[in-house]
Scaffold this active site. Structure first.
Site: not given
Length: 321
Positions: A242, A9
Site C-alpha cells: 500500500h 500514521d
C-alpha cells in the site's frame, strides 16, 4: 532531488514506506507529520519518533490531528497492525527524540512557504492534516510541487473498498477532509487499492530483505510478521504493498498508468468514503464534479518493477533507471 514531507500514521506499511524514502538517494526527507489511523495520534507519533531515532534520520516529526474534521475517529485496526501499530514488535518505553512544537498542519504551511514549488507531500494516512493546512492557508495549494496520496479506490481492479464495500481506510477515516483537498488546485495523484492490491511482497522476498538488507531489512521482516499473518488469515498469501506504492510513484511514475479527471469523495450514507472520478475523456450532464480541478488516479502498475525498485533501494540505496 525530491523534497518530501511524509504525512503518515505508522503503521506497518507506513514504516516500510518511510524506510523506502530514507534509503532513496533522490529523496530529501524534510519532515514527518503524523495523523491518527493505524493507532491513536499518541501512538503514531511515538512510532514516527521511534523510527527516526532508531534509523538515524535527521528529520523533524510534527504531531498532527487526533480526530477527523467531523465526528470521532474510528477504532485503530489492531487486528491488522497490532496493538502498538508496528506489528507488536518490542518498543522502548521512552525516547530521547522529541516532536517539533508546531502542529502538523502548521509545519506543512511553514515548510511549503519556505521552499515554494519544491515540496512534495506524500500522504499515506487520513487527509486531516492536509485539509487543516488548506483551511488555514489556502494559498499553499499553488506553492506545493505535488501531492501523492495512498488512498481510495476507483473500481479499476474491481475493488472499491477495504473497510466497507465502498470505502478504503485512509479515506473513510476522514471523508470530509479528503473531499476538501480534492477541491484544491494542487496536483494530486491517488495511488489507491486499484494498484496497491496488485502488488504483493511474498514471504521469500521479505526473507531476502532480512538476510541482505542490514538493520532496515531485518526490521522490515520483523515488523511485517503480524501484517503478513493478517493477510494470510484473510486468504491473501502475501502482503499488499500500500504505502510504499505511493513512494514508488514519486520515484518512478513510469511504473504506473494514470487517468485524469475531477475527484469527489462521498460523505454520506452507505457510500461514505467512496472515491469517484469523472474522467476528462468522458462528458456528463452538469453535476457535482463541475468546476473541480482535474487530478490523477493510478489505474495500472508494473508490480514486478515496483518490487525490484523497493528491493534495490533497501539493499543498495540506489534507484534503478
Amino acid at each position: 532531488m525530491h523534497k518530501v514531507i511524509f504525512d503518515t500514521d505508522p503503521g506497518v506499511d507506513d514504516a516500510m514506506a518511510l524506510l523506502f524514502l530514507h534509503h532513496a538517494p533522490e529523496i530529501e526527507l524534510v519532515g514527518i507529520t503524523t495523523t491518527f489511523g493505524n493507532g491513536t495520534i499518541a501512538q503514531t507519533t511515538f512510532n514516527a519518533l521511534y523510527l527516526v531515532e532508531r534509523f538515524g534520520m535527521n528529520v523533524p516529526v510534527a504531531q498532527g490531528a487526533g480526530k477527523p474534521l467531523v465526528g470521532e475517529p474510528m477504532d485503530p485496526p489492531d487486528f491488522v497492525h497490532g496493538v502498538n501499530a508496528l506489528g507488536d514488535i518490542s518498543l522502548p518505553g521512552e525516547l530521547t527524540t522529541a516532536a517539533d512544537p508546531r502542529p502538523a498542519h502548521r509545519f506543512i504551511i511553514d515548510t511549503v512557504r519556505a521552499a515554494p514549488h519544491e515540496i512534495t507531500l506524500v500522504a499515506v494516512g487520513r487527509m486531516t492534516n492536509l485539509a487543516l493546512a488548506l483551511r488555514e492557508d489556502p494559498e499553499i495549494a499553488g506553492l506545493v510541487k505535488q501531492v501523492i496520496i495512498m488512498g481510495g479506490a476507483f473500481g479499476i481492479a474491481g475493488v472499491q473498498g477495504n473497510v466497507t464495500p465502498a470505502a478504503e481506510a485512509n479515506i473513510i477515516g476522514d471523508p470530509e477532509a479528503a473531499d476538501e483537498i480534492c477541491a484544491a488546485a494542487w496536483p494530486i495523484t491517488f495511488v489507491g487499492l486499484d494498484v496497491t492490491q496488485k502488488t504483493h511482497m511474498p514471504t521469500d522476498y521479505l526473507s531476502e530483505l532480512a538476510d541482505l538488507g542490514g538493520e532496515s531489512g531485518r526490521f522490515i521482516w520483523d515488523v511485517s510478521r503480524f501484517y503478513e499473518a493478517f493477510h494470510q488469515a484473510g486468504g491473501v498469501p502475501s502482503i499488499y504493498v500500500h504505502d510504499s506504492s505511493a513512494v514508488a510513484y514519486l520515484l518512478r511514475p513510469d511504473l504506473f498508468e494514470t487517468r485524469t479527471g475531477a475527484i469527489r469523495v462521498s460523505t454520506t450514507g452507505i457510500t461514505r468514503g467512496m472515491t469517484i472520478q469523472k474522467p476528462d475523456t468522458l462528458a456528463f450532464p452538469p453535476g457535482a464534479w463541475d468546476d473541480r480541478p482535474s487530478h490523477r488516479a493510478c489505474v495500472s502498475v508494473d508490480a514486478a518493477g515496483l518490487r525490484e525498485l523497493y528491493r534495490a533501494t533497501i539493499l543498495t540505496g540506489r534507484i534503478l533507471a
